[in-house]
Scaffold this motif. Sequence first.
Motif, PDB file in Angstrom:
ATOM      1  N   TYR A 316       0.811  -1.229   0.000  1.00 32.38           N
ATOM      2  CA  TYR A 316       0.000   0.000   0.000  1.00 32.38           C
ATOM      3  C   TYR A 316       0.841   1.275   0.000  1.00 32.38           C
ATOM      4  O   TYR A 316       0.358   2.347   0.372  1.00 32.38           O
ATOM      5  CB  TYR A 316      -0.994   0.035   1.175  1.00 32.38           C
ATOM      6  N   GLU A 317       2.087   1.186  -0.442  1.00 29.31           N
ATOM      7  CA  GLU A 317       2.930   2.374  -0.548  1.00 29.31           C
ATOM      8  C   GLU A 317       2.520   3.188  -1.772  1.00 29.31           C
ATOM      9  O   GLU A 317       2.291   2.640  -2.854  1.00 29.31           O
ATOM     10  CB  GLU A 317       4.406   1.987  -0.650  1.00 29.31           C
ATOM     11  N   ILE A 318       2.469   4.502  -1.606  1.00 32.24           N
ATOM     12  CA  ILE A 318       2.070   5.387  -2.698  1.00 32.24           C
ATOM     13  C   ILE A 318       3.259   5.749  -3.589  1.00 32.24           C
ATOM     14  O   ILE A 318       3.109   5.883  -4.807  1.00 32.24           O
ATOM     15  CB  ILE A 318       1.426   6.669  -2.127  1.00 32.24           C
ATOM     16  N   GLU A 319       4.443   5.877  -3.021  1.00 32.17           N
ATOM     17  CA  GLU A 319       5.599   6.310  -3.811  1.00 32.17           C
ATOM     18  C   GLU A 319       5.860   5.428  -5.026  1.00 32.17           C
ATOM     19  O   GLU A 319       6.100   5.956  -6.125  1.00 32.17           O
ATOM     20  CB  GLU A 319       6.845   6.387  -2.913  1.00 32.17           C
ATOM     21  N   PRO A 320       5.813   4.098  -4.922  1.00 35.61           N
ATOM     22  CA  PRO A 320       6.033   3.286  -6.122  1.00 35.61           C
ATOM     23  C   PRO A 320       4.987   3.534  -7.208  1.00 35.61           C
ATOM     24  O   PRO A 320       5.308   3.440  -8.409  1.00 35.61           O
ATOM     25  CB  PRO A 320       5.960   1.849  -5.595  1.00 35.61           C
ATOM     26  N   MET A 321       3.766   3.834  -6.810  1.00 31.54           N
ATOM     27  CA  MET A 321       2.716   4.113  -7.797  1.00 31.54           C
ATOM     28  C   MET A 321       3.024   5.406  -8.555  1.00 31.54           C
ATOM     29  O   MET A 321       2.960   5.450  -9.791  1.00 31.54           O
ATOM     30  CB  MET A 321       1.358   4.236  -7.099  1.00 31.54           C
ATOM     31  N   VAL A 322       3.371   6.450  -7.804  1.00 31.08           N
ATOM     32  CA  VAL A 322       3.675   7.737  -8.439  1.00 31.08           C
ATOM     33  C   VAL A 322       4.939   7.625  -9.275  1.00 31.08           C
ATOM     34  O   VAL A 322       5.009   8.140 -10.401  1.00 31.08           O
ATOM     35  CB  VAL A 322       3.795   8.838  -7.373  1.00 31.08           C
TER      36      VAL A 322
END
Length: 487
Positions: A316-322
């Motif tokens: 649920y980390e956002i940084e890899p998505m961005v």
Amino acid sequence: MAPQREEDIAHLFRRAGFGASAADIEQFARLGIVSASTALSYLLNYTAQPDDVDDAIGRVGYVGVTAQGRFAPTVNIADARQRWLFRMVHSRRPLQEKMTLFWHNHFATAHSKIAGDVGSEEATRLLSAKPSEDPGGVTGQLTLLREHALGNFRDLLIAVAQDPAMLFWLDGRTNVRARPQENFARELMELFTMGVDRFAESDVYAGARVFTGWNLSRPGSGAAQRYVFNYSANNHETSAKEFTFPIYPDGSRTIPARSASAGMQDGIDLINAVAAHPETGPRLARKLYAFFVNEVDEPDPALIAEVAGLYYARGYEIEPMVRRLLLSSQFRDPANYYKRYSWPVEFVVRSLKEVGWNGFSVNDALTPLVNMGQQLLEPPDVNGWELGPGWFSSGAMLARMNFAAQLATNQKFNLRDAFKGHVESAETVVGYALDRLTPPVYSAGSYAALVDYASAGEPWTGSDTQIATKASGVVHLIVGSGDYQFV
């Protein structure tokens, strides 16, 4: 010469920041940021840069602020809005500030509702305070969102659920076993995670019971007295809660009955479940795609699936998505440039960075922003602002045009000085303006119209008087144009 901005770098800073000023470009060059890849690394690894932007408020060389007496962004809502605009203009962590804006809309929370309960000063504190400056160590919601900007989404959900501003906004402070309050549970599922039509009304009632006892207390005294999250075991409803979707990895849909003292785990279990729900990752991926890549056309389903997959695979980390979105071929594709409708605050901050701010106060932008349809810390409802074409009523577009005129007039003599060295002809004035302001490529007809404007009237001499008039006029026409409303 005008700073030559590579289109891909300019695109990156408009989307992952708020544009880049001429001073920014020079600073980036000194830091060795001369390509899109080095710029992306700089933006994503923002914790390597100091978060000292607030220390520059009031200094020469920065956009101004206006205060009635002491500048007090912790207790004065107008000052809080000014400080956030100041940060957007000058932060050395533009992606962090951009994600804070994204989350402010996602977890839309309005000052006016909270102020109705606790007064304007305390409401401002709950939204804008920083622990280092607050006598009670309060972490305002904006600070919370900033700290979690590219962090773990599950952790952010828990932090928001326990945030005093949110507990006032969605009435969680009144959620007790005798009278379960449904607002937070509904928005947790519908707006914050899974989306509409992914749950039943029975889930809302069960969710309300899950969060009974997630209330507030008010410890401290004097200026240090503050609102803090408090799990009130006596107010927790202890029976089992059944849902229509899985809560646990084994597929169980029932949160078991627990003692009141252990009941806070009910809320953690539900947040874990909605964070892990198979619709949450794709929904976040689509929202981030629209925010960073393209909100006009349908997203590439394969990229959405990949970004959503990263969400689950990376816990649920956002940084890899961005990171994946900003590295994607879709982001780099010039066909996706200018495929986002600029939010009013993005338009204002980009205008300040590209036109200039010497002698300008961010306070002067607050009323124009309201007229454009966006007042920071005052989203219209729990859904946030209506994005995309919804920003562009006739009145809102007129407000943008008026702001362009206001800023260009205010910066008339600064622009005159900036354009020196580019005054050989009307064409060089227009060329420098287009390079400085980074709108989409102008058609031959639109470019000719700008040149006609710049050359109209007395014969071209390049005098200071002529440049002061023509440079500000060309800037006004570009910033107030329909083309400039896209980022």
